[in-house]
Design an enzyme around this catalytic site. Structure first.
Site, PDB file in Angstrom:
ATOM      1  N   GLY A  16      41.647  36.633  41.665  1.00  0.00           N
ATOM      2  CA  GLY A  16      43.199  36.470  41.881  1.00  0.00           C
ATOM      3  C   GLY A  16      43.512  37.379  42.756  1.00  0.00           C
ATOM      4  O   GLY A  16      43.027  37.997  43.805  1.00  0.00           O
ATOM      5  N   HIS A  48      28.943  42.658  45.111  1.00  0.00           N
ATOM      6  CA  HIS A  48      29.189  42.058  43.647  1.00  0.00           C
ATOM      7  C   HIS A  48      28.120  42.089  42.791  1.00  0.00           C
ATOM      8  O   HIS A  48      26.963  41.636  43.118  1.00  0.00           O
ATOM      9  CB  HIS A  48      29.863  40.768  43.783  1.00  0.00           C
ATOM     10  CG  HIS A  48      30.913  40.402  42.666  1.00  0.00           C
ATOM     11  ND1 HIS A  48      30.473  40.040  41.670  1.00  0.00           N
ATOM     12  CD2 HIS A  48      32.294  40.240  42.818  1.00  0.00           C
ATOM     13  CE1 HIS A  48      31.259  39.877  40.727  1.00  0.00           C
ATOM     14  NE2 HIS A  48      32.482  40.128  41.384  1.00  0.00           N
ATOM     15  N   ALA A 106      40.992  31.872  60.172  1.00  0.00           N
ATOM     16  CA  ALA A 106      41.745  31.120  59.358  1.00  0.00           C
ATOM     17  C   ALA A 106      41.685  31.370  57.971  1.00  0.00           C
ATOM     18  O   ALA A 106      41.915  30.393  57.110  1.00  0.00           O
ATOM     19  CB  ALA A 106      41.848  29.658  59.719  1.00  0.00           C
ATOM     20  N   GLY A 107      41.346  32.675  57.247  1.00  0.00           N
ATOM     21  CA  GLY A 107      41.482  32.722  56.139  1.00  0.00           C
ATOM     22  C   GLY A 107      42.786  32.996  55.802  1.00  0.00           C
ATOM     23  O   GLY A 107      44.031  32.807  56.665  1.00  0.00           O
ATOM     24  N   ARG A 113      32.789  48.641  40.164  1.00  0.00           N
ATOM     25  CA  ARG A 113      32.019  47.500  40.732  1.00  0.00           C
ATOM     26  C   ARG A 113      30.789  48.139  41.214  1.00  0.00           C
ATOM     27  O   ARG A 113      29.596  47.658  41.185  1.00  0.00           O
ATOM     28  CB  ARG A 113      32.742  46.886  41.746  1.00  0.00           C
ATOM     29  CG  ARG A 113      32.027  45.557  42.022  1.00  0.00           C
ATOM     30  CD  ARG A 113      33.219  44.734  43.011  1.00  0.00           C
ATOM     31  NE  ARG A 113      33.859  43.913  42.446  1.00  0.00           N
ATOM     32  CZ  ARG A 113      34.962  42.878  42.796  1.00  0.00           C
ATOM     33  NH1 ARG A 113      34.849  42.696  44.101  1.00  0.00           N
ATOM     34  NH2 ARG A 113      35.664  42.516  42.202  1.00  0.00           N
ATOM     35  N   SER A 155      36.192  33.206  53.472  1.00  0.00           N
ATOM     36  CA  SER A 155      36.041  33.905  52.053  1.00  0.00           C
ATOM     37  C   SER A 155      37.008  33.620  51.052  1.00  0.00           C
ATOM     38  O   SER A 155      37.209  33.617  49.794  1.00  0.00           O
ATOM     39  CB  SER A 155      35.589  35.203  51.989  1.00  0.00           C
ATOM     40  OG  SER A 155      34.447  35.699  52.771  1.00  0.00           O
ATOM     41  N   SER A 156      38.224  33.569  51.769  1.00  0.00           N
ATOM     42  CA  SER A 156      39.461  33.966  51.027  1.00  0.00           C
ATOM     43  C   SER A 156      39.613  32.476  49.820  1.00  0.00           C
ATOM     44  O   SER A 156      39.844  32.518  48.706  1.00  0.00           O
ATOM     45  CB  SER A 156      40.894  33.487  51.883  1.00  0.00           C
ATOM     46  OG  SER A 156      40.816  34.489  52.549  1.00  0.00           O
ATOM     47  N   ALA A 157      39.249  31.212  50.567  1.00  0.00           N
ATOM     48  CA  ALA A 157      39.240  30.128  49.615  1.00  0.00           C
ATOM     49  C   ALA A 157      38.078  30.264  48.521  1.00  0.00           C
ATOM     50  O   ALA A 157      38.122  29.343  47.610  1.00  0.00           O
ATOM     51  CB  ALA A 157      38.645  28.835  50.536  1.00  0.00           C
ATOM     52  N   GLU A 174      41.224  43.622  35.268  1.00  0.00           N
ATOM     53  CA  GLU A 174      39.824  43.600  35.890  1.00  0.00           C
ATOM     54  C   GLU A 174      39.560  45.188  35.886  1.00  0.00           C
ATOM     55  O   GLU A 174      40.028  45.940  35.852  1.00  0.00           O
ATOM     56  CB  GLU A 174      39.733  42.792  37.269  1.00  0.00           C
ATOM     57  CG  GLU A 174      39.834  41.207  37.060  1.00  0.00           C
ATOM     58  CD  GLU A 174      39.819  40.582  38.440  1.00  0.00           C
ATOM     59  OE1 GLU A 174      39.604  41.174  39.272  1.00  0.00           O
ATOM     60  OE2 GLU A 174      39.878  39.634  38.579  1.00  0.00           O
ATOM     61  N   GLU A 205      39.696  41.199  56.125  1.00  0.00           N
ATOM     62  CA  GLU A 205      38.296  41.682  55.771  1.00  0.00           C
ATOM     63  C   GLU A 205      37.805  42.448  57.333  1.00  0.00           C
ATOM     64  O   GLU A 205      37.045  43.340  57.048  1.00  0.00           O
ATOM     65  CB  GLU A 205      37.368  40.913  55.198  1.00  0.00           C
ATOM     66  CG  GLU A 205      36.169  41.581  54.699  1.00  0.00           C
ATOM     67  CD  GLU A 205      35.264  40.790  53.908  1.00  0.00           C
ATOM     68  OE1 GLU A 205      35.395  39.434  53.519  1.00  0.00           O
ATOM     69  OE2 GLU A 205      33.851  40.975  53.798  1.00  0.00           O
ATOM     70  N   LEU A 208      42.675  39.491  48.414  1.00  0.00           N
ATOM     71  CA  LEU A 208      43.725  38.645  48.869  1.00  0.00           C
ATOM     72  C   LEU A 208      44.921  39.330  49.112  1.00  0.00           C
ATOM     73  O   LEU A 208      45.797  38.938  49.983  1.00  0.00           O
ATOM     74  CB  LEU A 208      43.899  37.574  47.605  1.00  0.00           C
ATOM     75  CG  LEU A 208      42.635  36.755  47.824  1.00  0.00           C
ATOM     76  CD1 LEU A 208      42.974  35.453  46.576  1.00  0.00           C
ATOM     77  CD2 LEU A 208      42.202  35.887  48.818  1.00  0.00           C
ATOM     78  N   ARG A 264      36.488  49.118  47.391  1.00  0.00           N
ATOM     79  CA  ARG A 264      37.553  48.081  47.240  1.00  0.00           C
ATOM     80  C   ARG A 264      37.785  47.787  45.656  1.00  0.00           C
ATOM     81  O   ARG A 264      36.959  47.391  44.887  1.00  0.00           O
ATOM     82  CB  ARG A 264      37.576  46.708  47.969  1.00  0.00           C
ATOM     83  CG  ARG A 264      38.747  45.815  47.505  1.00  0.00           C
ATOM     84  CD  ARG A 264      38.772  44.764  48.382  1.00  0.00           C
ATOM     85  NE  ARG A 264      37.562  43.951  48.079  1.00  0.00           N
ATOM     86  CZ  ARG A 264      37.469  42.940  47.199  1.00  0.00           C
ATOM     87  NH1 ARG A 264      38.453  42.777  46.181  1.00  0.00           N
ATOM     88  NH2 ARG A 264      36.357  42.040  47.003  1.00  0.00           N
ATOM     89  N   HIS A 296      29.438  41.435  49.216  1.00  0.00           N
ATOM     90  CA  HIS A 296      30.684  40.551  48.834  1.00  0.00           C
ATOM     91  C   HIS A 296      31.840  40.838  49.717  1.00  0.00           C
ATOM     92  O   HIS A 296      32.644  39.969  50.019  1.00  0.00           O
ATOM     93  CB  HIS A 296      31.059  40.875  47.428  1.00  0.00           C
ATOM     94  CG  HIS A 296      32.141  40.264  46.783  1.00  0.00           C
ATOM     95  ND1 HIS A 296      32.020  38.885  46.554  1.00  0.00           N
ATOM     96  CD2 HIS A 296      33.239  40.837  46.155  1.00  0.00           C
ATOM     97  CE1 HIS A 296      33.349  38.453  46.119  1.00  0.00           C
ATOM     98  NE2 HIS A 296      34.115  39.588  45.855  1.00  0.00           N
TER      99      HIS A 296
HETATM  100  C1  SIN Z   1      35.676  38.383  41.471  1.00  0.00           C
HETATM  101  O1  SIN Z   1      36.314  37.527  40.882  1.00  0.00           O
HETATM  102  O2  SIN Z   1      34.968  38.949  40.511  1.00  0.00           O
HETATM  103  C2  SIN Z   1      35.902  38.915  42.721  1.00  0.00           C
HETATM  104  C3  SIN Z   1      37.289  39.352  42.859  1.00  0.00           C
HETATM  105  C4  SIN Z   1      37.386  40.293  44.021  1.00  0.00           C
HETATM  106  O3  SIN Z   1      36.311  40.261  44.674  1.00  0.00           O
HETATM  107  O4  SIN Z   1      38.421  41.008  44.363  1.00  0.00           O
END
Ligand code: SIN
Length: 504
Positions: A50, A231, A14-15, A277, A43-45, A115, A360, A377, A371, A336
């Site tokens: 963004g 991450h 239920a993400g 990343r 994880s979504s929450a 980003e 995911e 999201l 990614r 992450h």
């Molecule tokens: C973050 O806010 O650094 C994570 C965003 C993401 O994983 O896409």
């Protein structure tokens, strides 16, 4: 075991992907099974950054797709990336129409941030770092108000039901220690990633790759499971899971420094803090390994505005006695996101009839080896909805059930041992010796506990990481530091408990 019949779509997880699927399946009846109350243990929450989409006048879906392809290091499917980017703006507007309060500029347009590895400012944020929680709150409200959806909280997945023809026709689910069989016309797995398999993770620790494992045990083809994203900046305060320190801080000018206050990213990449990343994660890993420590210094870039600009990160720092307005934030890489997963087509269909996957736990082809930030999201919303529409069109199987059994559970002590080994041997930097040690441990645990879901998921990561003798994207082999000339996908399935390779 008798199976309860349901002539609708069973969504497990239920993400954002699972709930997007449930909404899009209307008017077909949907049951959503969630191991926890909606909004928890997904994880979504927890997403901070963004939703990435080409919403700016100087941007286009083609540019967004090009950045997605470049980040994925040769393994992104160009058609899927084009689809994701093309559907991006309408997906963000749909979430906004559900009530997600995206940050706006004067005149009403979306306020967009840049980003790492994005060529444009294209990340729609909410209240600085609250995108995931706010988007999920809006979607959950719509789900609860939707007559075609029934939400069952406190249920977890123990396996998939298959008919005598091999089609997936339901699931074995558990509540309060009791396992039930639930037949359905179609099953959508949206169970999230594998963060809980690692001792250091930014995701809910309950995410143990159970959907991935259940699909693999049922015979679905799994793609690229060795690609796990770390991450770079989890808050390094010894907490499990580790709070995320969003990349948006670096987008806003925060700098990475060591304990001596020296910046170190320029030595690793010309884009320094805004490098891809995986490169930032390895740089931080190296700095910490060398004993110099790693910190994110936001004192100049954000300073006094920190509490309003990044409320979630601020609260996490303050809870550990670190005031990011006046002190650098200690950071370390942590698991992450899982780029690999259950292979799907553009509508979430897996290689097994009746089984769909989204979010995911799926490999939809858009993330490749790495990614792009804030594409998760978006992918959950776009491909979740596509899976929901496709599954809603399916007529259920009338064949009898084939023999079926629940996957064994893994005990706490074994899980703890597994998590430590995954972080050490299948982490930011890998080599043959560590991965072989990890596979040996998985063999030993499997002999004792049977093929429990976390062991199956960990085996997919470990064996495929051992087999990939090159470095690409998030998969870095110290003993094979270069990328092969040709980018190849890993495609595997489980046959009699062993991984069998498929032609890519
Ligand atoms: C973050 O806010 O650094 C994570 C965003 C993401 O994983 O896409």
């Amino acid at each position: 075991m008798d199976a309860t019949d349901f002539d609708g779509v069973l969504v497990i997880g239920a993400g954002l992907a699972g709930l997007s699927a449930a909404l899009a399946a209307a008017p077909r009846r949907v049951r959503v099974l969630s191991p926890a109350p909606l909004g928890e243990a997904c994880s979504s929450a927890w997403a901070q950054g963004g939703v990435a989409a080409a919403l700016a006048p100087d941007d286009s879906p083609a540019l967004h797709a090009a950045d997605t392809l470049a980040a994925g290091a040769g393994l992104v499917d160009p058609d899927r990336a084009a689809l994701l980017a093309a559907e991006g703006p309408s997906a963000v507007r749909r979430l906004a129409n559900l009530g997600a309060p995206f940050d706006r500029v004067a005149g009403g347009g979306f306020r967009l941030s840049r980003e790492a590895a994005h060529g444009r400012a294209r990340v729609a944020r909410v209240g600085g770092d609250r995108a995931g929680a706010a988007v999920m709150a809006a979607v959950i409200a719509r789900v609860r108000a939707s007559a075609h959806i029934e939400v069952l909280e406190g249920w977890s997945l123990r396996g998939l039901l298959q008919d005598t023809g091999g089609a997936v026709c339901g699931a074995l689910v558990e509540r309060d220690g009791e396992v039930s069989a639930l037949r359905a016309a179609a099953v959508i797995l949206a169970t999230g990633g594998v963060g809980g398999l690692y001792a250091e993770t930014t995701t809910p620790a309950a995410l143990l790759g159970e959907g991935l494992a259940a699909a693999a045990v049922a015979g679905a083809v799994i793609a690229d499971p060795e690609f796990v994203q770390f991450h770079p900046t989890a808050l390094d305060i010894g907490r499990d899971p580790a709070p995320l320190v969003t990349e948006a801080l670096r987008g806003d000018g925060a700098r990475l420094v060591n304990a001596a206050g020296e910046r170190f990213m320029a030595a690793f990449h010309p884009d320094a803090e805004l490098a891809p990343r995986d490169i930032v994660a390895r740089a931080i890993h190296a700095e910490r390994l060398a004993g110099r420590g790693a910190f994110l210094d936001a004192r100049d870039a954000v300073g006094a505005h920190f509490p309003e600009a990044f409320p979630t990160v601020f609260a996490a720092c303050m809870s550990a006695g670190i005031d990011p307005r006046t002190a650098p934030i200690p950071v370390a890489p942590a698991c992450h996101y899982h780029m690999g997963g259950i292979l799907t087509d553009a509508d979430g269909a897996t290689t097994l009839p009746g089984l769909y996957a989204a979010g995911e736990c799926a490999s939809s082809g858009v993330h490749g080896a790495n990614r792009l930030a804030s594409n998760s999201l978006l992918e959950a919303a776009v491909f979740g909805a596509r899976a929901g529409r496709a599954a809603a069109r399916r007529t259920g199987s009338r064949r009898p059930l084939a023999k079926t059994g629940a996957l064994p559970r893994l005990g706490r002590a074994d899980l703890r041992r597994l998590r430590g080994a995954m972080s050490r041997d299948a982490g930011v930097v890998r080599d043959a010796a560590g991965l072989t040690r990890l596979v040996d441990l998985l063999d030993a645990l499997g002999d004792r506990c049977g093929e429990a879901g976390p062991l199956v998921a960990a085996r997919l990561v470990a064996e495929c990481a051992l087999a990939r003798q090159e470095s690409r994207g998030a998969h870095f082999r110290a003993d094979h530091p270069l990328a092969d000339a040709e980018a190849r996908h890993t495609l595997v399935s489980l046959e009699a408990g062993r991984l069998s390779r498929k032609a890519a």
